[in-house]
Design a protein around this motif. Structure first.
Motif, PDB file in Angstrom:
ATOM      1  N   THR A  47       0.812  -1.221   0.000  1.00 59.01           N
ATOM      2  CA  THR A  47       0.000   0.000   0.000  1.00 59.01           C
ATOM      3  C   THR A  47       0.842   1.268   0.000  1.00 59.01           C
ATOM      4  OG1 THR A  47      -0.113   0.023   2.427  1.00 59.01           O
ATOM      5  CG2 THR A  47      -1.852  -1.185   1.244  1.00 59.01           C
ATOM      6  N   LEU A  48       2.159   1.126   0.078  1.00 60.28           N
ATOM      7  CA  LEU A  48       3.046   2.294   0.059  1.00 60.28           C
ATOM      8  C   LEU A  48       3.078   2.903  -1.344  1.00 60.28           C
ATOM      9  CD1 LEU A  48       5.113   4.082   1.525  1.00 60.28           C
ATOM     10  CD2 LEU A  48       6.878   2.452   0.818  1.00 60.28           C
ATOM     11  N   VAL A  49       2.774   4.171  -1.429  1.00 60.25           N
ATOM     12  CA  VAL A  49       2.728   4.859  -2.719  1.00 60.25           C
ATOM     13  C   VAL A  49       3.879   5.849  -2.865  1.00 60.25           C
ATOM     14  CG1 VAL A  49       1.364   6.433  -4.159  1.00 60.25           C
ATOM     15  CG2 VAL A  49       0.217   4.621  -2.892  1.00 60.25           C
ATOM     16  N   LEU A  50       4.158   6.576  -1.802  1.00 60.30           N
ATOM     17  CA  LEU A  50       5.163   7.637  -1.868  1.00 60.30           C
ATOM     18  C   LEU A  50       6.107   7.512  -0.679  1.00 60.30           C
ATOM     19  CD1 LEU A  50       6.207  10.387  -3.024  1.00 60.30           C
ATOM     20  CD2 LEU A  50       4.536  11.492  -1.542  1.00 60.30           C
ATOM     21  N   GLU A  51       7.397   7.464  -0.956  1.00 59.77           N
ATOM     22  CA  GLU A  51       8.421   7.442   0.098  1.00 59.77           C
ATOM     23  C   GLU A  51       9.546   8.381  -0.329  1.00 59.77           C
ATOM     24  OE1 GLU A  51      10.890   4.264   2.880  1.00 59.77           O
ATOM     25  OE2 GLU A  51      10.176   3.655   0.905  1.00 59.77           O
ATOM     26  N   GLU A  52       9.519   9.579   0.196  1.00 58.87           N
ATOM     27  CA  GLU A  52      10.502  10.597  -0.174  1.00 58.87           C
ATOM     28  C   GLU A  52      11.324  10.980   1.046  1.00 58.87           C
ATOM     29  OE1 GLU A  52      11.101  11.971  -3.238  1.00 58.87           O
ATOM     30  OE2 GLU A  52       9.740  10.446  -4.028  1.00 58.87           O
ATOM     31  N   LYS A  53      12.608  11.151   0.820  1.00 59.53           N
ATOM     32  CA  LYS A  53      13.519  11.542   1.891  1.00 59.53           C
ATOM     33  C   LYS A  53      14.324  12.769   1.457  1.00 59.53           C
ATOM     34  CE  LYS A  53      14.038   6.782   3.557  1.00 59.53           C
ATOM     35  NZ  LYS A  53      14.977   5.674   3.871  1.00 59.53           N
ATOM     36  N   GLY A  54      14.739  13.545   2.442  1.00 61.75           N
ATOM     37  CA  GLY A  54      15.582  14.694   2.159  1.00 61.75           C
ATOM     38  C   GLY A  54      14.843  15.870   1.544  1.00 61.75           C
ATOM     39  N   PHE A  55      13.536  15.910   1.709  1.00 63.42           N
ATOM     40  CA  PHE A  55      12.773  17.046   1.174  1.00 63.42           C
ATOM     41  C   PHE A  55      12.944  18.242   2.110  1.00 63.42           C
ATOM     42  CE2 PHE A  55       9.059  19.688   0.520  1.00 63.42           C
ATOM     43  CZ  PHE A  55       8.918  19.701  -0.856  1.00 63.42           C
ATOM     44  N   THR A  56      13.250  19.380   1.520  1.00 63.60           N
ATOM     45  CA  THR A  56      13.509  20.594   2.296  1.00 63.60           C
ATOM     46  C   THR A  56      12.305  21.514   2.246  1.00 63.60           C
ATOM     47  OG1 THR A  56      15.873  20.458   1.778  1.00 63.60           O
ATOM     48  CG2 THR A  56      15.047  22.561   2.618  1.00 63.60           C
ATOM     49  N   ILE A  57      11.697  21.753   3.397  1.00 68.32           N
ATOM     50  CA  ILE A  57      10.567  22.689   3.471  1.00 68.32           C
ATOM     51  C   ILE A  57      11.100  24.114   3.364  1.00 68.32           C
ATOM     52  CG2 ILE A  57       8.683  23.540   4.905  1.00 68.32           C
ATOM     53  CD1 ILE A  57       8.448  20.814   6.149  1.00 68.32           C
ATOM     54  N   GLY A  58      10.591  24.856   2.419  1.00 68.09           N
ATOM     55  CA  GLY A  58      11.049  26.222   2.200  1.00 68.09           C
ATOM     56  C   GLY A  58      11.956  26.381   0.996  1.00 68.09           C
ATOM     57  N   ASP A  59      12.395  25.265   0.413  1.00 71.81           N
ATOM     58  CA  ASP A  59      13.200  25.316  -0.807  1.00 71.81           C
ATOM     59  C   ASP A  59      12.245  25.334  -2.005  1.00 71.81           C
ATOM     60  OD1 ASP A  59      14.940  25.119  -2.895  1.00 71.81           O
ATOM     61  OD2 ASP A  59      15.899  23.251  -2.237  1.00 71.81           O
ATOM     62  N   TRP A  60      12.088  26.507  -2.624  1.00 71.59           N
ATOM     63  CA  TRP A  60      11.098  26.668  -3.688  1.00 71.59           C
ATOM     64  C   TRP A  60      11.488  25.921  -4.960  1.00 71.59           C
ATOM     65  CZ3 TRP A  60       7.009  28.427  -1.439  1.00 71.59           C
ATOM     66  CH2 TRP A  60       7.116  29.313  -0.363  1.00 71.59           C
ATOM     67  N   ASN A  61      12.719  25.439  -5.028  1.00 71.85           N
ATOM     68  CA  ASN A  61      13.141  24.662  -6.197  1.00 71.85           C
ATOM     69  C   ASN A  61      12.798  23.177  -6.070  1.00 71.85           C
ATOM     70  OD1 ASN A  61      14.295  26.918  -7.536  1.00 71.85           O
ATOM     71  ND2 ASN A  61      16.138  26.747  -6.255  1.00 71.85           N
ATOM     72  N   GLN A  62      12.353  22.767  -4.889  1.00 71.92           N
ATOM     73  CA  GLN A  62      11.990  21.365  -4.680  1.00 71.92           C
ATOM     74  C   GLN A  62      10.689  21.061  -5.432  1.00 71.92           C
ATOM     75  OE1 GLN A  62      13.295  18.805  -3.017  1.00 71.92           O
ATOM     76  NE2 GLN A  62      14.771  19.609  -1.524  1.00 71.92           N
TER      77      GLN A  62
END
Length: 370
Positions: free
Chosen positions: A11-26
């Motif tokens: 049931t796992l759909v999305l597993e993201e690591k290292g996402f930076t909150i506030g980085d508008w280029n993400q």
């Protein structure tokens, strides 16, 4: 709160690591396929569970060392319960029945589960300090308060987790799939990014308002001031499905059309306001124009779903202008009819003044032409 260890890995759909909150280029994109549970096929709810934590802290609430101040879990609904559209059935005027009828798909308004495959999930890094009780309800539903009940140094203010906004603003009804027993799997496209707080507030409040209007209109209640949402849905469709260059050209042409139409009305009104005689004026032609434009206007109103309000406005103004010309040319009076007539009154057109010889010739030729 379900633990990750109790949920199947499938049931796992999305597993993201290292996402930076506030980085508008993400900006990350994920494509997946979801198995639709039997409960969802029978008008159940399809929930997405989100587990978010700071780097280095466990996500699973069931493991030792889980810290609710550093991680949290929440869920969002992926399907929508919407009223089914009416099905219009038509009959041919030639070679069939002589009338057109519309029937609803069912006698009463029925609702069904609909799913859209595209989701934009946005963190809101600049939400800042918020007054929870004074927030707009559409915005407040996305706020998750900190579970431990911690307070700041004043003891008056609490904390809330970073906002993850599941944006359904650009989801069009025509792009949705009705979920029933025949739907076993559905695609899912996720766009993960950061969004400015003002955009989040704007999208969430407008989207929630339109959904409430749709529900109120479908339930048979009074028509909301903002309409039933169909006009706004059409506006969004134009923005989403139309090429930007074609859309820009259409907007420019529409503005020019309105400007030139306004100038034409202004010039026509100015000419008739200063006209002192009836030379060359055919009253019967003006009456014919009013009749024909009224027929066209009624036809456009009957097919208003595919007619621009700008066209309807221009057509309506044209009818009013032609009717005003009649009052500038002759006096419109209601007179008693002769005894024995079917109607007790009749509408007559009388000259405003004694006609000159040239005006008499104009009136004579007008009668001959008609």
């Amino acid at each position: 709160m379900p633990t990750l260890s109790s949920v199947s890995r499938d049931t796992l759909v999305l597993e993201e690591k290292g996402f930076t909150i506030g980085d508008w280029n993400q900006n990350r994109e994920v494509d997946a396929t979801i198995q639709v549970p039997v409960e969802v096929q029978n008008n159940g709810t399809l929930w997405a569970h989100f587990y978010v934590s700071l780097r280095g802290y466990p996500l699973d609430p069931g493991v030792k060392g889980y810290n609710p101040a550093k991680a949290h879990h929440f869920f969002r609904r992926l399907n929508q319960v919407l009223p089914k559209k009416k099905v219009a059935k038509t009959r041919k005027l030639v070679g069939g029945a002589s009338k057109r009828e519309e029937e609803e798909e069912t006698p009463a308004v029925t609702y069904s589960s609909f799913y859209h495959p595209n989701f934009t999930m946005s963190f809101i890094p600049d939400s800042g300090t918020q007054s929870y009780v004074n927030m707009h309800p559409a915005v407040r539903q996305h706020i998750q308060l900190e579970e431990s009940g911690a307070r700041d140094i004043s003891g008056q203010n609490g904390w809330y987790y970073p906002i993850l906004f599941v944006n359904t603003f650009w989801q069009l009804r025509d792009h949705m799939t009705e979920i029933n027993s025949t739907v076993k799997t559905v695609p899912l496209h996720i766009n993960l990014n950061n969004m400015a707080n003002w955009k989040f507030s704007l999208y969430s409040s407008i989207d929630e308002g339109m959904k409430q209007n749709q529900k109120q209109a479908a339930s048979g209640g009074p028509m909301p001031a903002g309409g039933d949402g169909s006009e706004f849905e059409e506006f969004k469709r134009v923005l989403v499905d139309t090429n930007i260059y074609l859309l820009s050209t259409t907007a420019i042409v529409s503005v020019l059309h309105m400007v030139f139409e306004g100038l034409a009305f202004k010039s026509d009104i100015s000419h008739w306001r200063h006209k002192k005689d009836n030379v060359g004026i055919s009253v019967r032609t003006i009456l014919g124009n009013v009749f024909m434009q009224t027929v066209i206007f009624l036809y456009l109103m009957d097919n208003s779903d595919g007619t621009s309000w700008m066209i309807l406005f221009g057509q309506g103004m044209g009818i009013l202008l032609e009717a005003w010309k009649i009052t500038k040319t002759v006096d419109v009076r209601i007179r008693n009819t002769v005894p024995g007539s079917f109607l007790p009154y009749k509408v007559t057109f009388e000259d405003k003044h004694k006609l000159s010889e040239t005006e008499e010739k104009t009136k004579e030729y007008d009668e001959i032409a008609f």
